[in-house]
Design an enzyme around this catalytic site. Structure first.
Site, PDB file in Angstrom:
ATOM      1  N   HIS A  23      33.859  36.034  35.459  1.00  0.00           N
ATOM      2  CA  HIS A  23      32.848  36.288  36.685  1.00  0.00           C
ATOM      3  C   HIS A  23      31.791  37.162  36.278  1.00  0.00           C
ATOM      4  O   HIS A  23      30.600  37.200  36.759  1.00  0.00           O
ATOM      5  CB  HIS A  23      33.838  36.844  37.924  1.00  0.00           C
ATOM      6  CG  HIS A  23      33.343  36.924  39.137  1.00  0.00           C
ATOM      7  ND1 HIS A  23      33.961  37.305  40.208  1.00  0.00           N
ATOM      8  CD2 HIS A  23      32.048  36.392  39.581  1.00  0.00           C
ATOM      9  CE1 HIS A  23      33.358  36.818  41.238  1.00  0.00           C
ATOM     10  NE2 HIS A  23      31.975  36.452  40.854  1.00  0.00           N
ATOM     11  N   HIS A  64      44.323  35.667  34.188  1.00  0.00           N
ATOM     12  CA  HIS A  64      43.987  36.340  35.453  1.00  0.00           C
ATOM     13  C   HIS A  64      42.858  37.243  35.112  1.00  0.00           C
ATOM     14  O   HIS A  64      41.588  37.217  35.707  1.00  0.00           O
ATOM     15  CB  HIS A  64      45.250  37.072  36.077  1.00  0.00           C
ATOM     16  CG  HIS A  64      44.651  37.758  37.316  1.00  0.00           C
ATOM     17  ND1 HIS A  64      45.080  37.221  38.691  1.00  0.00           N
ATOM     18  CD2 HIS A  64      43.900  39.053  37.555  1.00  0.00           C
ATOM     19  CE1 HIS A  64      44.391  38.117  39.775  1.00  0.00           C
ATOM     20  NE2 HIS A  64      43.842  39.181  39.125  1.00  0.00           N
ATOM     21  N   GLU A  65      43.100  38.310  34.105  1.00  0.00           N
ATOM     22  CA  GLU A  65      41.888  39.360  33.912  1.00  0.00           C
ATOM     23  C   GLU A  65      40.839  38.595  33.265  1.00  0.00           C
ATOM     24  O   GLU A  65      39.818  39.221  33.516  1.00  0.00           O
ATOM     25  CB  GLU A  65      42.694  40.495  33.054  1.00  0.00           C
ATOM     26  CG  GLU A  65      43.683  41.084  33.708  1.00  0.00           C
ATOM     27  CD  GLU A  65      43.403  41.795  35.251  1.00  0.00           C
ATOM     28  OE1 GLU A  65      42.161  41.891  35.513  1.00  0.00           O
ATOM     29  OE2 GLU A  65      44.130  41.914  35.976  1.00  0.00           O
ATOM     30  N   HIS A 102      38.409  37.413  35.636  1.00  0.00           N
ATOM     31  CA  HIS A 102      37.527  38.285  36.247  1.00  0.00           C
ATOM     32  C   HIS A 102      36.470  38.518  35.232  1.00  0.00           C
ATOM     33  O   HIS A 102      35.203  38.906  35.552  1.00  0.00           O
ATOM     34  CB  HIS A 102      38.341  39.791  36.406  1.00  0.00           C
ATOM     35  CG  HIS A 102      38.997  39.820  37.628  1.00  0.00           C
ATOM     36  ND1 HIS A 102      38.549  39.584  38.850  1.00  0.00           N
ATOM     37  CD2 HIS A 102      40.372  40.145  37.854  1.00  0.00           C
ATOM     38  CE1 HIS A 102      39.315  39.790  39.778  1.00  0.00           C
ATOM     39  NE2 HIS A 102      40.290  40.123  39.455  1.00  0.00           N
TER      40      HIS A 102
END
Length: 713
Positions: A506, A499-500, A503
């Site tokens: 991104h 998940h991290e 980010h």
């Protein structure tokens, strides 16, 4: 989660790797303060080895002075307002201040100390007041509005036009159109909110560090895995309790205890200690703070022309209205409650089958869930952990990034770091050109806030036609190595890592002209799409076998165990979904209040959960008094926790684009996702970017199928 820092200046978040000395600082001071010198570090990373706590105050003071002068120069420019002399000038202002603040707040979250807490408290209102002075500057807004009104006639590209709209909107939402009296009132409200959110964050860190369960009888460890016992012994030793075992509220300590400890009395003690953080009527109690913040946010929203805080916040999100956001989470809650009730009945039967004459309570759920999982699937977390070493998992996320996007990873040794536990990597494009630098900080410390997050030390933008590469950080609180055993983590922690890193991708791929619209500077109900889509690969049967290898033998995870993980993937989804949705509804209820009556938070939460139909065996993932996502900042997830579910609909639909091709690594789909989602930040409206990637609006079908609530068509 994407961490939003407690600073929002009208110029946006601006980061730089080198800064000029301001005349407010003496030459002697400047020569010793790295914020006033040219950085010669690799890739322009912060010189953490040279930055000392005493450097922050003078650097911030100089930054404030410089920014005020820059804003005055823009405001009083006698020339007609243009894109260059007004909008671009704003975008490039505040460089020193933003650079210092970014490093300070990012390090403070991960490795703060008492001196930094004092700085945080001392400067919180100053940052707020500074932002207000800019946002409510009528003369400056007149220049911005003049450019905004003629934006369609300027012949600018879409990035430039989007930047104009960004600044215009920020001024309007910041109160520039208010009367003098209303502006003064808003400034007062903003300062009070800033003071209270800072206090909340500091009290929660103190609460996390304060609660401990010390076990001094070996029989009370019954049921716990050896890895958990060893870690507890090491924690006790570090805290001068050698010969005992210590457990705390960090997830690597808390979750195994709730899953496996046979002592129901101690499970209750651990559980209640966790859910009552901030609710102990002591010096760290947060109830009065959050009750005040809720009232102040209504006042702020009303001043700005909105009925509620949720209306104000969500008007700038992908959902657009609080009704649209609330409709989604209420639909999910209504769908989920029957599944959660059925799961509770199954757990009750499991307890009775084990001869336990009890009624299932929240502190029992995790324990009997593991018993039921073991019976139904011949599976428990401890069977999986030996294959889930942090090192292998990290390599797995690297390999996935290579498969999807062609990225390459090079570990950087001897880099300046703020803590010796940090790891640093250079990320390379397929053609070996530099893309980004990333810092990893994996394990819990008393100086680190709980949870996991991604932040930026420098965001990507273009300068003189050249891309300035971002500097990213992923901060986590994963299980530590124990003795000779490496860090062996849970499925939940594994998904958090993916998940991290989503980010991080991104931020890394960000390729817009301007920092204000770069990377993760997107609506909060959209920013979780790049992170949550990565979770889909974590334990996918086709992918897990590529990275999950036994830490001792190197043997890949057996197909039989993969099959069990896959078969159990929809197990306990009623609980998992309902506790998250309960928190989202609690957040929404707090922030759809339209009056300024101060509520009793205990009563308010009880009524909120009763109204939604939450079953007594489950509590919300975050109770009001420790709900850091919504109370620690106005730029976090207040009136935005629904965004995780909104983004889950997006990510399930987006991952379906890979599944539909029959290839979960499909490079054509990955390229479209990179080019339209990861690279473009908020340089286009979020719904437009999603349609560019997917070809249509998102459907919730894949989300409900993934949860097991709807059969696959």
């Amino acid at each position: 989660m994407k961490k939003y820092l407690t600073i929002a200046l009208a110029s946006g978040m601006i980061f730089a790797s080198s800064c000029s000395k301001n005349d407010a600082t003496s030459d002697a001071d400047a020569s010793e303060n790295p914020f006033f010198t040219e950085w010669t570090t690799p890739f322009g990373v912060p010189p953490f080895d040279k930055i000392k706590v005493e450097h922050y105050r003078p650097a911030m003071d100089s930054g404030f002075k410089a920014h005020v002068e820059e804003i005055e120069a823009i405001t009083n420019n006698p020339d007609e307002p243009t894109f260059e002399n007004t909008i671009l000038a704003l975008e490039h202002s505040g460089e020193l201040l933003n650079n210092v603040a970014t490093i300070f707040y990012t390090v403070n979250l991960a490795d703060g100390n008492e001196a930094m807490k004092e700085i945080e408290a001392d400067y919180a209102q100053r940052f707020t007041s500074h932002a207000d002075e800019i946002n409510m500057n009528e003369k400056l807004f007149e220049r911005v509005k003049a450019v905004y009104d003629k934006r369609e006639q300027l012949g600018l590209d879409s990035d430039d036009t989007r930047l104009i709209e960004h600044y215009y909107k920020n001024f309007v939402r910041g109160g520039t159109n208010l009367s003098v009296d209303k502006k003064a009132e808003l400034k007062e409200v903003n300062n009070k909110i800033s003071e209270l959110t800072t206090k909340f964050g500091q009290k929660m860190l103190a609460e996390n560090n304060a609660f401990k369960v010390i076990v001094d009888k070996e029989e009370d460890l019954a049921g716990l895995p050896e890895s958990s016992i060893t870690a507890a012994a090491e924690l006790a030793k570090k805290n001068d309790q050698e010969g005992k075992w210590m457990f705390n509220t960090s997830k690597p300590s808390w979750i195994p205890f709730m899953q496996f400890a046979e002592s129901r009395e101690l499970r209750e003690k651990m559980y209640m200690g966790y859910v009552n953080r901030g609710n102990n009527n002591d010096e760290n109690d947060t109830k009065d703070i959050i009750e005040q913040i809720a009232v102040l946010r209504v006042k702020k929203a009303n001043l700005l022309g909105y009925k509620s805080w949720a209306d104000y916040i969500i008007s700038d999100n992908m959902a657009k209205t609080s009704k649209a956001a609330n409709d989604l989470i209420q639909k999910v809650a209504k769908t989920t409650i029957p599944y959660a009730k059925a799961e509770a009945l199954e757990l009750q039967k499991m307890a009775e089958k084990m001869g336990h004459n009890i009624k299932i309570e929240p502190w029992d759920w995790w324990y009997y869930t593991e018993k039921l999982r073991a019976e139904r699937y011949s599976l428990d977390e401890e069977m999986i952990r030996p294959y889930f070493s942090l090192e292998n998992l990290k390599q797995g996320v690297f390999d996935l990034s290579t498969k999807l996007f062609g990225l390459k990873f090079r570990k950087l040794d001897n880099m300046p770091v703020y803590n010796s536990e940090c790891e640093v990597y250079e990320i390379l494009n397929p053609d070996d050109t530099h893309l980004s630098v990333i810092y990893f900080d994996w394990h819990p410390r008393s100086t680190k806030k709980s949870g996991a997050w991604m932040s930026c030390y420098r965001e990507s933008y273009y300068k003189d036609g050249e891309r300035v590469a971002p500097i990213i950080t992923n901060v986590c609180n994963f299980t530590r190595p124990s003795g000779d055993v490496p860090a062996l983590i849970s499925i939940d922690e594994a998904e958090t890592l993916f998940h991290e890193f989503g980010h991080a991708l991104h931020g890394m791929f960000a390729n817009t002209k301007y920092r204000s619209t770069s990377g993760t500077n997107t609506p909060r109900d959209y920013v979780e799409l790049p992170s949550q889509i990565m979770e889909n690969w974590t334990c996918h049967p086709e992918f897990i076998k590529t990275w999950a290898k036994h830490y001792e033998t190197g043997e890949p995870i057996p197909d039989s165990l993969i099959a069990k993980i896959d078969a159990s993937s929809k197990f306990n989804q009623g609980f998992v979904t309902l506790e998250l949705i309960a928190a989202a509804i609690l957040d929404m209820d707090w922030h759809t209040i339209t009056d300024t009556i101060k509520r009793n938070s205990i009563t308010f939460e009880a009524e909120s959960m009763k109204k939604m139909g939450l079953i007594p065996e489950i509590l919300p993932r975050y109770s009001s008094w420790y709900f850091g996502h919504i109370w620690s900042s106005d730029f976090g997830y207040s009136a935005g926790y629904y965004g995780y579910t909104w983004s889950a609909v997006l990510d399930a639909d987006a991952f379906q684009a890979f599944v539909e091709t029959g290839d979960i690594y499909n490079k054509e789909v990955a390229t479209k996702f990179r080019d339209n989602i990861l690279m473009l930040g908020s340089s286009r409206p979020a719904d437009q970017l999603y349609r560019q990637f997917r070809g249509n609006d998102p459907s919730s079908d894949a989300y409900f199928v993934r949860k097991g609530f709807v059969s696959k068509k």
